[in-house]
Write a protein that holds these residues in place. Structure first.
Motif, PDB file in Angstrom:
ATOM      1  N   SER A 199      34.052 130.220 -33.534  1.00 29.00           N
ATOM      2  CA  SER A 199      34.163 128.900 -32.908  1.00 29.00           C
ATOM      3  C   SER A 199      33.217 128.752 -31.724  1.00 29.00           C
ATOM      4  O   SER A 199      32.944 129.711 -30.988  1.00 29.00           O
ATOM      5  N   THR A 200      32.732 127.529 -31.542  1.00 29.54           N
ATOM      6  CA  THR A 200      31.876 127.217 -30.403  1.00 29.54           C
ATOM      7  C   THR A 200      32.731 127.032 -29.152  1.00 29.54           C
ATOM      8  O   THR A 200      33.962 126.937 -29.221  1.00 29.54           O
ATOM      9  N   SER A 201      32.080 126.973 -28.029  1.00 31.24           N
ATOM     10  CA  SER A 201      32.760 126.533 -26.824  1.00 31.24           C
ATOM     11  C   SER A 201      33.038 125.039 -26.960  1.00 31.24           C
ATOM     12  O   SER A 201      32.479 124.366 -27.838  1.00 31.24           O
ATOM     13  N   ALA A 202      33.901 124.512 -26.098  1.00 30.50           N
ATOM     14  CA  ALA A 202      34.254 123.092 -26.189  1.00 30.50           C
ATOM     15  C   ALA A 202      33.030 122.223 -25.903  1.00 30.50           C
ATOM     16  O   ALA A 202      32.330 122.413 -24.903  1.00 30.50           O
ATOM     17  N   LEU A 203      32.777 121.279 -26.795  1.00 36.83           N
ATOM     18  CA  LEU A 203      31.657 120.357 -26.649  1.00 36.83           C
ATOM     19  C   LEU A 203      32.191 119.003 -26.186  1.00 36.83           C
ATOM     20  O   LEU A 203      33.181 118.503 -26.718  1.00 36.83           O
ATOM     21  N   ALA A 204      31.531 118.406 -25.218  1.00 38.97           N
ATOM     22  CA  ALA A 204      31.922 117.072 -24.765  1.00 38.97           C
ATOM     23  C   ALA A 204      31.653 116.055 -25.860  1.00 38.97           C
ATOM     24  O   ALA A 204      30.780 116.246 -26.719  1.00 38.97           O
ATOM     25  N   ALA A 205      32.403 114.960 -25.831  1.00 36.66           N
ATOM     26  CA  ALA A 205      32.190 113.895 -26.818  1.00 36.66           C
ATOM     27  C   ALA A 205      30.783 113.333 -26.723  1.00 36.66           C
ATOM     28  O   ALA A 205      30.250 112.794 -27.699  1.00 36.66           O
ATOM     29  N   THR A 206      30.157 113.478 -25.568  1.00 35.12           N
ATOM     30  CA  THR A 206      28.801 112.967 -25.348  1.00 35.12           C
ATOM     31  C   THR A 206      27.722 114.016 -25.607  1.00 35.12           C
ATOM     32  O   THR A 206      26.557 113.800 -25.257  1.00 35.12           O
ATOM     33  N   ALA A 207      28.082 115.144 -26.219  1.00 37.26           N
ATOM     34  CA  ALA A 207      27.102 116.210 -26.483  1.00 37.26           C
ATOM     35  C   ALA A 207      25.952 115.689 -27.335  1.00 37.26           C
ATOM     36  O   ALA A 207      26.155 114.916 -28.279  1.00 37.26           O
ATOM     37  N   THR A 208      24.742 116.106 -27.004  1.00 31.37           N
ATOM     38  CA  THR A 208      23.553 115.674 -27.730  1.00 31.37           C
ATOM     39  C   THR A 208      23.291 116.590 -28.923  1.00 31.37           C
ATOM     40  O   THR A 208      23.943 117.631 -29.083  1.00 31.37           O
ATOM     41  N   VAL A 209      22.319 116.232 -29.737  1.00 31.49           N
ATOM     42  CA  VAL A 209      21.975 117.066 -30.894  1.00 31.49           C
ATOM     43  C   VAL A 209      21.511 118.450 -30.442  1.00 31.49           C
ATOM     44  O   VAL A 209      21.821 119.455 -31.087  1.00 31.49           O
ATOM     45  N   ASP A 210      20.786 118.514 -29.337  1.00 29.85           N
ATOM     46  CA  ASP A 210      20.323 119.810 -28.833  1.00 29.85           C
ATOM     47  C   ASP A 210      21.497 120.671 -28.373  1.00 29.85           C
ATOM     48  O   ASP A 210      21.511 121.891 -28.600  1.00 29.85           O
ATOM     49  N   GLU A 211      22.485 120.057 -27.735  1.00 30.23           N
ATOM     50  CA  GLU A 211      23.643 120.810 -27.264  1.00 30.23           C
ATOM     51  C   GLU A 211      24.491 121.301 -28.429  1.00 30.23           C
ATOM     52  O   GLU A 211      25.006 122.428 -28.408  1.00 30.23           O
ATOM     53  N   VAL A 212      24.636 120.474 -29.462  1.00 30.56           N
ATOM     54  CA  VAL A 212      25.383 120.898 -30.650  1.00 30.56           C
ATOM     55  C   VAL A 212      24.634 122.019 -31.360  1.00 30.56           C
ATOM     56  O   VAL A 212      25.227 123.008 -31.801  1.00 30.56           O
ATOM     57  N   LYS A 213      23.317 121.889 -31.472  1.00 30.81           N
ATOM     58  CA  LYS A 213      22.493 122.928 -32.106  1.00 30.81           C
ATOM     59  C   LYS A 213      22.642 124.249 -31.360  1.00 30.81           C
ATOM     60  O   LYS A 213      22.868 125.304 -31.973  1.00 30.81           O
ATOM     61  N   ASP A 214      22.524 124.225 -30.042  1.00 30.01           N
ATOM     62  CA  ASP A 214      22.626 125.453 -29.246  1.00 30.01           C
ATOM     63  C   ASP A 214      23.996 126.096 -29.402  1.00 30.01           C
ATOM     64  O   ASP A 214      24.108 127.331 -29.513  1.00 30.01           O
ATOM     65  N   ALA A 215      25.051 125.267 -29.410  1.00 32.23           N
ATOM     66  CA  ALA A 215      26.408 125.802 -29.532  1.00 32.23           C
ATOM     67  C   ALA A 215      26.615 126.460 -30.891  1.00 32.23           C
ATOM     68  O   ALA A 215      27.211 127.546 -30.990  1.00 32.23           O
ATOM     69  N   LEU A 216      26.120 125.834 -31.952  1.00 31.63           N
ATOM     70  CA  LEU A 216      26.277 126.405 -33.288  1.00 31.63           C
ATOM     71  C   LEU A 216      25.470 127.689 -33.446  1.00 31.63           C
ATOM     72  O   LEU A 216      25.934 128.654 -34.060  1.00 31.63           O
ATOM     73  N   GLU A 217      24.268 127.713 -32.907  1.00 35.67           N
ATOM     74  CA  GLU A 217      23.407 128.878 -33.081  1.00 35.67           C
ATOM     75  C   GLU A 217      23.869 130.076 -32.259  1.00 35.67           C
ATOM     76  O   GLU A 217      23.370 131.182 -32.451  1.00 35.67           O
ATOM     77  N   GLU A 218      24.818 129.875 -31.349  1.00 33.14           N
ATOM     78  CA  GLU A 218      25.412 131.009 -30.643  1.00 33.14           C
ATOM     79  C   GLU A 218      26.360 131.794 -31.543  1.00 33.14           C
ATOM     80  O   GLU A 218      26.726 132.932 -31.225  1.00 33.14           O
ATOM     81  N   LEU A 219      26.751 131.204 -32.671  1.00 31.64           N
ATOM     82  CA  LEU A 219      27.643 131.873 -33.620  1.00 31.64           C
ATOM     83  C   LEU A 219      26.809 132.688 -34.593  1.00 31.64           C
ATOM     84  O   LEU A 219      25.890 132.167 -35.227  1.00 31.64           O
ATOM     85  N   SER A 220      27.124 133.953 -34.750  1.00 31.52           N
ATOM     86  CA  SER A 220      26.351 134.809 -35.662  1.00 31.52           C
ATOM     87  C   SER A 220      26.529 134.384 -37.112  1.00 31.52           C
ATOM     88  O   SER A 220      25.680 134.693 -37.958  1.00 31.52           O
ATOM     89  N   SER A 221      27.599 133.673 -37.415  1.00 29.42           N
ATOM     90  CA  SER A 221      27.851 133.248 -38.793  1.00 29.42           C
ATOM     91  C   SER A 221      26.994 132.053 -39.198  1.00 29.42           C
ATOM     92  O   SER A 221      26.890 131.734 -40.386  1.00 29.42           O
ATOM     93  N   VAL A 222      26.365 131.400 -38.228  1.00 32.39           N
ATOM     94  CA  VAL A 222      25.626 130.162 -38.502  1.00 32.39           C
ATOM     95  C   VAL A 222      24.140 130.410 -38.730  1.00 32.39           C
ATOM     96  O   VAL A 222      23.527 129.835 -39.625  1.00 32.39           O
ATOM     97  N   GLY A 223      23.528 131.267 -37.933  1.00 32.87           N
ATOM     98  CA  GLY A 223      22.087 131.455 -38.043  1.00 32.87           C
ATOM     99  C   GLY A 223      21.341 130.301 -37.392  1.00 32.87           C
ATOM    100  O   GLY A 223      21.793 129.727 -36.401  1.00 32.87           O
ATOM    101  N   ARG A 224      20.222 129.913 -37.979  1.00 34.48           N
ATOM    102  CA  ARG A 224      19.412 128.826 -37.426  1.00 34.48           C
ATOM    103  C   ARG A 224      19.737 127.518 -38.135  1.00 34.48           C
ATOM    104  O   ARG A 224      19.853 127.477 -39.365  1.00 34.48           O
ATOM    105  N   VAL A 225      19.891 126.459 -37.358  1.00 36.12           N
ATOM    106  CA  VAL A 225      20.203 125.152 -37.926  1.00 36.12           C
ATOM    107  C   VAL A 225      19.300 124.084 -37.320  1.00 36.12           C
ATOM    108  O   VAL A 225      18.697 124.283 -36.263  1.00 36.12           O
ATOM    109  N   VAL A 226      19.214 122.976 -38.004  1.00 40.22           N
ATOM    110  CA  VAL A 226      18.573 121.774 -37.478  1.00 40.22           C
ATOM    111  C   VAL A 226      19.654 120.711 -37.372  1.00 40.22           C
ATOM    112  O   VAL A 226      20.383 120.476 -38.335  1.00 40.22           O
ATOM    113  N   VAL A 227      19.788 120.090 -36.210  1.00 29.87           N
ATOM    114  CA  VAL A 227      20.787 119.038 -36.010  1.00 29.87           C
ATOM    115  C   VAL A 227      20.051 117.728 -35.746  1.00 29.87           C
ATOM    116  O   VAL A 227      19.176 117.665 -34.867  1.00 29.87           O
TER     117      VAL A 227
END
Length: 207
Positions: free
Chosen positions: A89-117
């Motif tokens: 699981s990611t850390s809590a994301l604000a409702a106003t999180a941007t695509v870059d913030e969502v991308k960074d949060a997901l890529e911190e998970l080893s199960s996700v790898g590299r993504v494009v948001v």
């Protein structure tokens, strides 16, 4: 066997299976008598002595990057969202999180790898949640195959859901016709070559 059953995963997610929980079941009499190994990540085999070989997509086949859409509506944009993929699981994301913030949060998970948001909503607002509904598309670039869905645990959010983007399907009106919901609920028409050529020519003339 009983303990191993609770650890079983299906495509990275908990399989939610049990073994031997039904009393007097003749088929699971061995639930506490048969033992096995539970391998650490990167190892396999009956005794976990084999290293798992790295695997990837077929380089001769293109277009196999899975895409999933996160759709979120929040009138005051004050809530938060935690995204989970394959039990991480990611850390809590604000409702106003941007695509870059969502991308960074997901890529911190080893199960996700590299993504494009990317933004995939009509208004184009760079916000995970919006009062009129926002849609972010997540494209998995290094994790392939039939992937499980990203799940969302929201606090103070009006509504949130995830869906799998399907080529050949488009935005619907909620009733199987074309619309602006960006939910892949409309089957795109298959046009004959002459109509496609005419459409392309019109686009060129209007450019």
């Amino acid at each position: 066997m009983a303990s191993l059953a609770t650890l079983r995963t299906d495509n990275g997610d908990k399989a939610q299976v049990t073994y031997g929980n039904i009393p007097n079941d003749p088929y699971t009499w061995d639930k506490d008598r048969v033992y096995g190994c539970y391998c650490d990540e990167g190892y396999e085999g009956y005794d976990c002595s084999l290293k798992t070989c790295p695997i990837g997509p077929d380089p001769l086949v293109s277009g196999d990057d899975e895409q999933q859409i996160i759709s979120c509506t929040d009138a005051d944009k004050s809530g938060s969202v935690v995204l989970t993929f394959r039990q991480q699981s990611t850390s809590a994301l604000a409702a106003t999180a941007t695509v870059d913030e969502v991308k960074d949060a997901l890529e911190e998970l080893s199960s996700v790898g590299r993504v494009v948001v990317q933004i995939y909503n009509v208004t184009g607002n760079n916000s995970l949640c919006d009062f009129g509904g926002s849609h972010f598309m997540v494209t998995f670039k290094t994790v392939h195959g039939a992937l499980p869905m990203i799940t969302a645990n929201a606090v103070g959010i009006d509504s949130i859901r995830t869906s799998q983007y399907q080529q050949g399907f488009g935005s619907s009106d909620g009733d199987s016709s074309a619309g602006t919901r960006r939910d892949c609920g409309y089957v795109l028409p298959i046009l004959p070559p002459e109509q496609l050529a005419a459409g392309n020519q019109k686009n060129v003339e209007n450019a």
